[in-house]
Design a protein around this motif. Structure first.
Motif, short mmCIF file in Angstrom:
data_model
loop_
_atom_site.label_atom_id
_atom_site.label_comp_id
_atom_site.label_asym_id
_atom_site.label_seq_id
_atom_site.Cartn_x
_atom_site.Cartn_y
_atom_site.Cartn_z
N THR A 39 41.00 37.62 48.87
CA THR A 39 41.69 36.57 48.13
C THR A 39 41.51 36.82 46.65
N LEU A 40 42.37 36.23 45.85
CA LEU A 40 42.22 36.32 44.40
C LEU A 40 40.89 35.72 43.96
N ALA A 41 40.51 34.60 44.56
CA ALA A 41 39.25 33.94 44.20
C ALA A 41 38.05 34.85 44.46
N GLU A 42 38.06 35.55 45.58
CA GLU A 42 36.95 36.46 45.91
C GLU A 42 36.86 37.58 44.88
N PHE A 43 38.01 38.09 44.49
CA PHE A 43 38.02 39.17 43.50
C PHE A 43 37.51 38.68 42.14
N LEU A 44 37.99 37.54 41.69
CA LEU A 44 37.56 37.02 40.39
C LEU A 44 36.08 36.69 40.39
N GLN A 45 35.57 36.24 41.52
CA GLN A 45 34.14 35.99 41.66
C GLN A 45 33.38 37.31 41.51
N LEU A 46 33.90 38.36 42.10
CA LEU A 46 33.29 39.68 42.00
C LEU A 46 33.30 40.19 40.56
N VAL A 47 34.39 39.98 39.86
CA VAL A 47 34.50 40.44 38.47
C VAL A 47 33.47 39.75 37.59
N GLY A 48 33.35 38.42 37.75
CA GLY A 48 32.34 37.68 37.02
C GLY A 48 32.35 37.98 35.53
N GLN A 49 31.22 38.42 35.00
CA GLN A 49 31.08 38.68 33.57
C GLN A 49 31.16 40.16 33.23
N HIS A 50 31.71 40.96 34.12
CA HIS A 50 31.94 42.36 33.78
C HIS A 50 32.96 42.44 32.65
N GLU A 51 32.71 43.31 31.71
CA GLU A 51 33.61 43.45 30.56
C GLU A 51 34.76 44.40 30.93
N VAL A 52 35.70 43.86 31.69
CA VAL A 52 36.81 44.66 32.19
C VAL A 52 38.12 43.91 31.92
N GLN A 53 39.16 44.68 31.61
CA GLN A 53 40.48 44.08 31.37
C GLN A 53 41.25 44.03 32.68
N LEU A 54 41.61 42.84 33.12
CA LEU A 54 42.36 42.69 34.36
C LEU A 54 43.86 42.64 34.09
N ASN A 55 44.61 43.32 34.94
CA ASN A 55 46.07 43.28 34.92
C ASN A 55 46.54 42.76 36.28
N LEU A 56 46.91 41.49 36.32
CA LEU A 56 47.34 40.84 37.54
C LEU A 56 48.85 40.92 37.66
N VAL B 142 48.57 30.58 40.65
CA VAL B 142 47.77 31.70 40.15
C VAL B 142 47.18 31.42 38.78
N LEU B 143 47.98 30.89 37.87
CA LEU B 143 47.46 30.57 36.54
C LEU B 143 46.31 29.57 36.62
N ALA B 144 46.47 28.58 37.47
CA ALA B 144 45.42 27.57 37.61
C ALA B 144 44.15 28.17 38.19
N GLN B 145 44.29 29.06 39.16
CA GLN B 145 43.10 29.64 39.76
C GLN B 145 42.36 30.55 38.78
N VAL B 146 43.09 31.34 38.02
CA VAL B 146 42.45 32.22 37.04
C VAL B 146 41.65 31.40 36.03
N LYS B 147 42.17 30.26 35.64
CA LYS B 147 41.49 29.42 34.66
C LYS B 147 40.17 28.84 35.17
N GLN B 148 39.99 28.85 36.48
CA GLN B 148 38.76 28.32 37.06
C GLN B 148 37.57 29.27 36.86
N PHE B 149 37.86 30.51 36.43
CA PHE B 149 36.81 31.51 36.28
C PHE B 149 36.60 31.83 34.80
N SER B 150 35.35 31.98 34.43
CA SER B 150 34.99 32.31 33.05
C SER B 150 34.90 33.82 32.91
#
Length: 225
Positions: free
Chosen positions: A87-104, A120-128
């Motif tokens: 899921t997108l949520a699982e991936f964003l959780q994995l990314v966490g605070q890694h300094e990586v540029q995401l292209n969705l 999708v926009l709302a879910q991305v905003k849930q992650f720092s």
């Protein structure tokens, strides 16, 4: 013009792992990737999941369109490494605070999932996340919908075609840049896909493109040293 060309893993690291798999994403995150490109669809119950195709036939042991399954139903199928479709949520959780540029990439060029932009926009905003996400799509209408919801994000149009008067087009459509299949002169921000040939990559690096999207980021990263 970009001072540094970022190397993006195309669907993670498909040269070594199943495309758009958490295993591939995890490898890239722990091996100093600049950016990750990935694709998002919606399930029948409107959960964003990561897969390139509209169907699960090519990359899993199942078949059928993603939108015909609920998330729970989709979980019965596996990628080639026995992982479930992430899921997108699982991936964003994995990314966490890694300094990586995401292209969705919002995969709406064949199926326009109702409310995918809002969800999708709302879910991305849930992650720092450390860096703002780049949102791209072949469907310009999708990007316009996103702009209405949140005009402050980075939106880039994907196209295989040559763009006439590209900078005027980018300005008129309020885009952050273009994601192209081939390099085109006179564009301030362009990312090129999918580049696996070192000779072609060297040429793009000489042009200082904003990004190169590749199936083998480790091979191309050697060119940047």
């Amino acid at each position: 013009m970009s001072l540094k060309t970022l190397i993006f893993g195309h669907r993670g690291f498909p040269a070594k792992f199943p495309e758009n798999s958490l295993a591939g994403f995890h490898y890239t995150l722990t091996h100093q990737i600049d950016g990750i490109e990935f694709d998002v669809h919606l399930t029948k119950d409107q959960v964003p999941v990561i897969m390139h195709d509209e169907t699960i036939d090519r990359t899993t042991n199942g078949s059928g369109e993603i939108c015909s399954y609920s998330l729970n139903q989709l979980r019965q199928f596996q990628l080639k490494n026995q992982e479930p479709i992430p899921t997108l949520a699982e991936f964003l959780q994995l990314v966490g605070q890694h300094e990586v540029q995401l292209n969705l990439e919002l995969k709406t060029d064949q199926i326009h999932y109702p409310n995918i932009e809002k969800i999708v926009l709302a879910q991305v905003k849930q992650f720092s996340l450390v860096k703002p996400v780049i949102f791209s799509s072949f469907n310009l209408a999708t990007l316009k919908n996103c702009q209405k919801l949140d005009p402050h994000q980075q939106y880039c149009w994907l196209t295989k075609q040559r763009v006439a008067e590209p900078e005027a087009f980018v300005e008129h459509e309020h885009l952050a840049g273009l994601h192209l299949h081939q390099f085109q002169p006179g564009i301030k921000c362009q990312r090129i896909w999918t580049i696996d040939d070192p000779k072609t990559a060297k040429t793009l690096l000489a042009h200082h493109v904003a990004g190169i999207i590749t199936n083998d980021f480790e091979k191309l990263r050697q060119l940047c040293k």
